[in-house]
Structures are given as C-alpha cells and as structure tokens.
Write an enzyme that holds these catalytic residues in place. Structure first.
Site, PDB file in Angstrom:
ATOM      1  N   GLU A  61     -55.317 -36.525  -0.493  1.00  0.00           N
ATOM      2  CA  GLU A  61     -56.513 -35.695  -0.681  1.00  0.00           C
ATOM      3  C   GLU A  61     -57.698 -36.447  -0.098  1.00  0.00           C
ATOM      4  OE1 GLU A  61     -57.227 -34.305  -4.733  1.00  0.00           O
ATOM      5  OE2 GLU A  61     -59.383 -34.569  -4.474  1.00  0.00           O
TER       6      GLU A  61
ATOM      7  N   GLU B 205     -68.620 -34.263  -2.756  1.00  0.00           N
ATOM      8  CA  GLU B 205     -68.236 -34.084  -4.160  1.00  0.00           C
ATOM      9  C   GLU B 205     -69.199 -34.843  -5.053  1.00  0.00           C
ATOM     10  OE1 GLU B 205     -64.427 -35.698  -5.347  1.00  0.00           O
ATOM     11  OE2 GLU B 205     -64.114 -34.059  -6.758  1.00  0.00           O
TER      12      GLU B 205
END
Ligand SMILES: *[C@@H]1O[C@H](CO)[C@@H](O)[C@H](O)[C@H]1NC(C)=O
Ligand SMILES: *[C@@H]1O[C@H](CO)[C@@H](O)[C@H](O)[C@H]1NC(C)=O
Ligand SMILES: *[C@@H]1O[C@H](CO)[C@@H](O)[C@H](O)[C@H]1NC(C)=O
Length: 334
Positions: free
Chosen positions: A135, A140
């Site tokens: 990932e 974020e």
C-alpha cells in the site's frame, strides 16, 4: 582479436542498457472530467478501517450530490447536512477499475477535504491480499493534521534504511498496520495549506529501484514536462519522500495497485487518536472519550464537513513505453 571485438560489442550492449534505464514515460490512462467515473468504481461496502461512515453507491452518490463533475474536475464529497445520520456519515470511496504495477502516476488536485475533527481523507494505492501486495499512502492525515504523512505498508521483509525521507520496517510492528512513513512537514501538501493555494500536483514514481513521491504546489514551480505529457522525473529534483535501498525487494512487495480516493470518519486512525488532538478534544462532548467522542462529534456537527471534498482535475498513469525495456544481456562468448 576476438577479445577486442568482444569488448567493443560488450560496451555497445552496456550503453544500450543505460539508455533503456532512462526510458521515457508515455501516457497510458487519463482520468478527468470527461471519463473519471468510467474508470473508477464506487466502493459501497463496510469501511475496512471501521470508520463511522456509509460509503455510497454510484447512483446514490450522484443523486445526493456527493459525487459528480464540477469546476472542470471531479467532485467527491460527504453529507454535510444530516444530523445524527444512522450508521455513519455518508461519503464516497472510489477505486480505479484498472490495477497497475510500477509506472508514473500524476494527480492534479485542486482541493482536499479541509481538516475537521473526526475526519480521515486519503489518496492512496493498494494491491490484493493486504498487506502482501503493498500500500502506498500519498495524501493522508486525520483530525486537524497540517501536513501529509507519506506511508508504505507491506508484509514482512521490507524495510528502508534511514535517510532524510523515511526509515524503518514497513511491516512494523508486525501487524502491517503501522507501516513506514514520514510526515512531509510541508504545510502546502495537506488540508488548509493545500486548499489556500489552489492545490497542486502529486506524482508517484514506482520502479523496481524506488518509490518516490513528488509534490509541486500550484504556486510553482511545476515542471513544464508535466503539462506537455512528457514527464521526466530525473529532472525534477528531490522528491517529498523516497523509499529505496537493499532492505526491500519492491517487485516482491508491491503489485497490482488500484488508485483510491476516499474520506472516512473516526475508525482505526482518526477515532483512536481523536482525544490526542487538542482542538478536537476541546470540542468533544465531555461525557464520552476516544472513539465514542469522535463518532458523537461527527454525527452532530454536519456543517463542519462542508469543505470535506476532493476536487480532482485529473489523474494520469504513464508507463515506460517510449524506449527499449532494460533486459539482462545474454552471454555471447563461450
Ligand atoms: C434521489 O434523491 C431524492 C431526493 O433527495 C430521493 O428522494 C431519492 O430517494 C433519491 N434516489 C436514490 C436512488 O438515491
Ligand atoms: C506535520 O505533521 C506531523 C504529524 O501530524 C506533526 O507532528 C508535525 O508537527 C507537522 N509539521 C508541521 C510543520 O506542522
Ligand atoms: C516494455 O515492456 C512492457 C511490459 O512487458 C511492454 O508492454 C512494452 O511494449 C515494452 N516496450 C517495448 C518498447 O518493447
């Protein structure tokens, strides 16, 4: 004689290999206001990160104005009107239909969800059987965070040596949930600072040798080879984050990634650290703590999420199709 000939031929091969390494990137896929929702699916299942969210189907999202085309781009928002919505606040998560292994990914983004207590927006990529295909979290952050934390998650056996950008075991502490990452420390990369300048351009370059993330604020400088669709990251200077080195075989730990944009609430990150954020702690209902305080806040303060939307100008995927692929030369002498 034979020896001399061999040397000449060998050096010819080596220079071929060297030029192949600097292969030019060619556009493979473009997603923009003309086709974005043909290339991305709405994920409307239960949030894998246990968020206080209800991810909408395409039909519901479009009908409820949670997603659509706006301002020459793609709008992905949340419900900022319902008080105490049953089961979670409505939002959207979109996954690219196509999966990619390596390449150059360039996202031109005009607006990100503005920071709000309980919120957790992300722009990221991931592969099947998490975390064994890896990932890559590009944008974020949670709650009132001020800058993006660029993070990788993998199965065991992938670590990057400490350098100025990143460090550590991407599987740390063994569960795959912490990953390896670093805050960029750049206030223009995230939330308020990003939105104030009209956003900017993120580029992920993923090769067998390195995973690099570049950020170019709208205010510039933005490499001109991006607008001309002839991007050459070797000319761009230092990335915002770089993961490379002998501690991780990138080809074994990262494959078949879908591209994702989402906005969730509370859950495994924003909810767990809700009370650690002084702004959110002060705003919370004092009768509850932690996850419950986060959910109560998100449920009862819809107006806080009016600016919780992504506005994406385009996402482009480039592959190294413009030059010879690098191959290992076969022996030609016995
Ligand atoms: C579309 O929106 C209207 C008005 O908000 C609502 O009554 C209707 O149920 C919605 N339809 C779908 C498929 O979500
Ligand atoms: C960037 O974010 C991290 C994590 O939230 C925080 O610790 C750090 O202080 C932030 N940097 C700046 C310059 O605000
Ligand atoms: C390079 O390799 C890729 C993937 O195998 C292939 O699709 C592409 O056509 C190759 N490029 C050239 C110029 O051979």
């Amino acid at each position: 004689m034979t020896f001399t000939n061999s040397l000449i031929r060998l050096s010819g091969l080596l220079s071929l290999a060297a030029s192949a390494q600097a292969a030019a990137y060619a556009v493979q896929d473009t997603f923009d206001q003309t086709n974005f929702f043909e290339g991305f699916d709405f994920f409307s299942g239960q949030d894998p990160t246990n968020g206080f969210v209800k991810y909408s189907s395409a039909i519901h999202a479009n009908n409820a104005s949670l997603a659509g085309y706006a301002n020459n781009g793609i709008y992905l928002g949340v419900d900022y009107e319902s008080v105490n919505p049953a089961g979670g606040r409505a939002s959207v998560r979109v996954n690219s239909k196509a999966s990619y292994t390596k390449g150059l990914f360039i996202a031109d983004i005009a607006h990100q969800p503005a920071p709000a207590c309980g919120q957790w927006p992300a722009f990221w990529t991931f592969g099947p059987n998490w975390p064994s295909s890896g990932e890559i979290d590009i944008i974020e952050g949670v709650n009132m965070d001020t800058n993006t934390t660029i993070t990788l998650h993998t199965s065991k056996g992938c670590s990057f040596s400490k350098d100025s950008f990143s460090s550590g075991d991407c599987n740390a502490p063994g569960s795959g949930t912490t990953g390896c990452g670093a805050p960029t420390g750049n206030l223009q990369t995230f939330g308020t600072g990003f939105n104030e300048i009209g956003g900017g351009i993120y580029a992920l370059e993923w090769t067998s040798q390195a995973i690099k993330i570049f950020f170019f604020p709208r205010t510039g400088p933005i490499p001109t080879d991006i607008a001309s669709d002839t991007p050459d990251p070797t000319t761009w200077g230092a990335p915002a984050a770089q993961f490379s080195g002998s501690g991780c075989n990138i080809d074994e730990h990262f494959m078949n990634h879908q591209i994702v944009f989402d906005t969730t609430f509370c859950g495994d990150w924003a909810g767990k650290v809700f009370n650690d954020d002084p702004v959110c702690k002060a705003k919370a209902n004092t009768k509850s703590t932690g996850m419950a305080a986060c959910q109560a806040y998100v449920a009862n303060n819809p107006a806080d999420f009016k600016d919780s939307y992504w506005l994406i100008n385009s996402v482009k995927v480039y592959s190294e199709g413009g030059a010879l692929n690098k191959t290992t030369p076969k022996r030609f002498t016995s």
